[in-house]
Design a protein around this motif. Structure first.
Motif, PDB file in Angstrom:
ATOM      1  N   ALA A   1     -27.814   9.666  28.357  1.00  0.00           N
ATOM      2  CA  ALA A   1     -28.327   8.784  29.405  1.00  0.00           C
ATOM      3  C   ALA A   1     -29.145   8.843  29.711  1.00  0.00           C
ATOM      4  N   GLY A   2     -30.722   8.090  29.505  1.00  0.00           N
ATOM      5  CA  GLY A   2     -31.862   8.528  29.116  1.00  0.00           C
ATOM      6  C   GLY A   2     -32.362   7.411  29.043  1.00  0.00           C
ATOM      7  N   ARG A   3     -33.995   7.601  28.463  1.00  0.00           N
ATOM      8  CA  ARG A   3     -34.880   6.671  28.225  1.00  0.00           C
ATOM      9  C   ARG A   3     -34.672   6.230  26.605  1.00  0.00           C
ATOM     10  N   LEU A   4     -34.855   5.007  26.204  1.00  0.00           N
ATOM     11  CA  LEU A   4     -34.672   4.648  25.375  1.00  0.00           C
ATOM     12  C   LEU A   4     -35.885   4.650  24.502  1.00  0.00           C
ATOM     13  N   TYR A   5     -36.963   5.527  24.502  1.00  0.00           N
ATOM     14  CA  TYR A   5     -37.535   5.671  23.029  1.00  0.00           C
ATOM     15  C   TYR A   5     -37.480   7.531  23.183  1.00  0.00           C
ATOM     16  N   TYR A   6     -36.925   7.701  23.652  1.00  0.00           N
ATOM     17  CA  TYR A   6     -36.238   9.049  23.665  1.00  0.00           C
ATOM     18  C   TYR A   6     -35.165   9.556  23.049  1.00  0.00           C
ATOM     19  N   LEU A   7     -34.652   8.292  23.716  1.00  0.00           N
ATOM     20  CA  LEU A   7     -32.517   8.334  22.626  1.00  0.00           C
ATOM     21  C   LEU A   7     -33.094   8.472  21.275  1.00  0.00           C
ATOM     22  N   MET A   8     -33.587   7.273  20.935  1.00  0.00           N
ATOM     23  CA  MET A   8     -33.944   6.117  20.073  1.00  0.00           C
ATOM     24  C   MET A   8     -34.520   7.125  19.269  1.00  0.00           C
ATOM     25  N   ASN A   9     -35.082   7.602  18.950  1.00  0.00           N
ATOM     26  CA  ASN A   9     -36.538   8.286  17.964  1.00  0.00           C
ATOM     27  C   ASN A   9     -36.880   9.755  18.657  1.00  0.00           C
ATOM     28  N   ARG A  10     -36.012  10.419  19.686  1.00  0.00           N
ATOM     29  CA  ARG A  10     -36.648  11.940  20.023  1.00  0.00           C
ATOM     30  C   ARG A  10     -34.983  12.499  19.779  1.00  0.00           C
TER      31      ARG A  10
ATOM     32  N   TYR B   1     -29.454   4.164  33.582  1.00  0.00           N
ATOM     33  CA  TYR B   1     -30.016   4.497  32.482  1.00  0.00           C
ATOM     34  C   TYR B   1     -29.306   3.711  31.542  1.00  0.00           C
ATOM     35  N   ILE B   2     -30.937   3.839  30.378  1.00  0.00           N
ATOM     36  CA  ILE B   2     -30.179   3.147  29.524  1.00  0.00           C
ATOM     37  C   ILE B   2     -28.757   4.704  28.536  1.00  0.00           C
ATOM     38  N   MET B   3     -27.930   3.922  28.003  1.00  0.00           N
ATOM     39  CA  MET B   3     -27.086   4.907  28.331  1.00  0.00           C
ATOM     40  C   MET B   3     -26.377   4.118  26.450  1.00  0.00           C
ATOM     41  N   GLY B   4     -26.008   5.848  25.749  1.00  0.00           N
ATOM     42  CA  GLY B   4     -25.874   6.175  24.100  1.00  0.00           C
ATOM     43  C   GLY B   4     -25.300   6.575  23.489  1.00  0.00           C
ATOM     44  N   TRP B   5     -24.833   6.783  22.308  1.00  0.00           N
ATOM     45  CA  TRP B   5     -23.562   7.100  21.172  1.00  0.00           C
ATOM     46  C   TRP B   5     -24.259   8.087  20.841  1.00  0.00           C
ATOM     47  N   PHE B   6     -24.195   9.873  20.319  1.00  0.00           N
ATOM     48  CA  PHE B   6     -25.160  10.041  19.374  1.00  0.00           C
ATOM     49  C   PHE B   6     -23.632  10.751  18.007  1.00  0.00           C
ATOM     50  N   ARG B   7     -24.079  11.571  17.372  1.00  0.00           N
ATOM     51  CA  ARG B   7     -22.514  12.073  16.129  1.00  0.00           C
ATOM     52  C   ARG B   7     -23.426  12.480  16.068  1.00  0.00           C
ATOM     53  N   GLN B   8     -22.125  13.881  15.335  1.00  0.00           N
ATOM     54  CA  GLN B   8     -23.107  15.375  15.250  1.00  0.00           C
ATOM     55  C   GLN B   8     -21.741  15.987  13.767  1.00  0.00           C
ATOM     56  N   ALA B   9     -21.707  15.550  12.684  1.00  0.00           N
ATOM     57  CA  ALA B   9     -20.846  15.569  11.621  1.00  0.00           C
ATOM     58  C   ALA B   9     -20.860  17.192  11.207  1.00  0.00           C
ATOM     59  N   PRO B  10     -19.928  18.146  10.806  1.00  0.00           N
ATOM     60  CA  PRO B  10     -20.645  19.671  10.423  1.00  0.00           C
ATOM     61  C   PRO B  10     -21.467  19.774   9.229  1.00  0.00           C
ATOM     62  N   GLY B  11     -22.124  20.578   9.844  1.00  0.00           N
ATOM     63  CA  GLY B  11     -23.240  20.904   8.442  1.00  0.00           C
ATOM     64  C   GLY B  11     -24.490  20.520   8.668  1.00  0.00           C
ATOM     65  N   LYS B  12     -24.280  18.958   9.668  1.00  0.00           N
ATOM     66  CA  LYS B  12     -25.888  18.270   9.684  1.00  0.00           C
ATOM     67  C   LYS B  12     -25.339  17.963  11.291  1.00  0.00           C
ATOM     68  N   GLU B  13     -27.608  17.115  11.199  1.00  0.00           N
ATOM     69  CA  GLU B  13     -27.828  17.308  12.658  1.00  0.00           C
ATOM     70  C   GLU B  13     -27.441  16.108  13.571  1.00  0.00           C
ATOM     71  N   ARG B  14     -27.926  15.650  14.607  1.00  0.00           N
ATOM     72  CA  ARG B  14     -27.423  14.699  15.182  1.00  0.00           C
ATOM     73  C   ARG B  14     -27.851  13.701  14.910  1.00  0.00           C
ATOM     74  N   GLU B  15     -27.278  12.922  15.496  1.00  0.00           N
ATOM     75  CA  GLU B  15     -27.731  11.621  14.749  1.00  0.00           C
ATOM     76  C   GLU B  15     -27.564  10.550  15.298  1.00  0.00           C
ATOM     77  N   PHE B  16     -28.949   9.839  16.167  1.00  0.00           N
ATOM     78  CA  PHE B  16     -28.608   8.627  16.905  1.00  0.00           C
ATOM     79  C   PHE B  16     -27.167   7.395  16.079  1.00  0.00           C
ATOM     80  N   VAL B  17     -25.889   6.837  17.256  1.00  0.00           N
ATOM     81  CA  VAL B  17     -25.436   6.276  16.562  1.00  0.00           C
ATOM     82  C   VAL B  17     -25.417   4.367  17.075  1.00  0.00           C
ATOM     83  N   ALA B  18     -25.994   4.441  18.332  1.00  0.00           N
ATOM     84  CA  ALA B  18     -25.934   3.207  19.205  1.00  0.00           C
ATOM     85  C   ALA B  18     -26.714   3.495  20.610  1.00  0.00           C
ATOM     86  N   ALA B  19     -27.358   2.396  21.285  1.00  0.00           N
ATOM     87  CA  ALA B  19     -27.496   2.479  22.333  1.00  0.00           C
ATOM     88  C   ALA B  19     -27.678   1.059  23.038  1.00  0.00           C
ATOM     89  N   ILE B  20     -27.417   1.205  24.735  1.00  0.00           N
ATOM     90  CA  ILE B  20     -27.509  -0.429  25.062  1.00  0.00           C
ATOM     91  C   ILE B  20     -28.007  -0.309  26.475  1.00  0.00           C
TER      92      ILE B  20
END
Length: 123
Positions: free
Chosen positions: A98-107, A32-51
């Motif tokens: 954990a997932g696929r790169l395109y979906y992690l980064m773009n979706r 799997y491509i592994m990634g990190w996301f974050r979500q701040a209060p009142g905001k949408e979840r956002e992509f941070v990094a993937a490897i």
């Protein structure tokens, strides 16, 4: 099936550092491509990094580029997020994925998610 458990969050002063860990279970972690996301209060979840699956090809969001790095250790089935020069705007719940790169980064979608770990940066 992959289960993800984050750790390493906490309270830190601006300018400080934290290292988040995401421990995985399951034989297919290395596929799997592994990634990190974050979500701040009142905001949408956002992509941070993937490897990539072998630990190469890191992708870092512009908002954290130069401050955050992502790495993985397939032998330990763990992925890390090293966060330096933290800012108050980095305050969020950080999720491992954990997932696929395109979906992690773009979706912003993943096959598996961790439960999240809170990071709070004080000014």
């Amino acid at each position: 099936q992959v289960q993800l458990v984050e750790s390493g969050g906490g309270l830190v002063q601006a300018g400080g550092s934290l290292r988040l860990s995401c421990a995985a279970s399951g034989r297919t972690f290395s596929t799997y491509i592994m990634g990190w996301f974050r979500q701040a209060p009142g905001k949408e979840r956002e992509f941070v990094a993937a490897i990539g699956t072998s630990g190469g090809s890191p992708y870092i969001a512009d908002s954290v580029k130069g401050r955050f790095t992502i790495s993985r250790d397939n032998a330990k089935i763990t992925v890390y997020l090293q966060m330096n020069s933290l800012k108050p705007e980095d305050t969020a719940i950080y999720y491992c994925a954990a997932g696929r790169l395109y979906y992690l980064m773009n979706r912003g979608s993943a096959d598996y998610w961790g439960q999240g770990t809170q990071v709070t940066v004080s000014s």
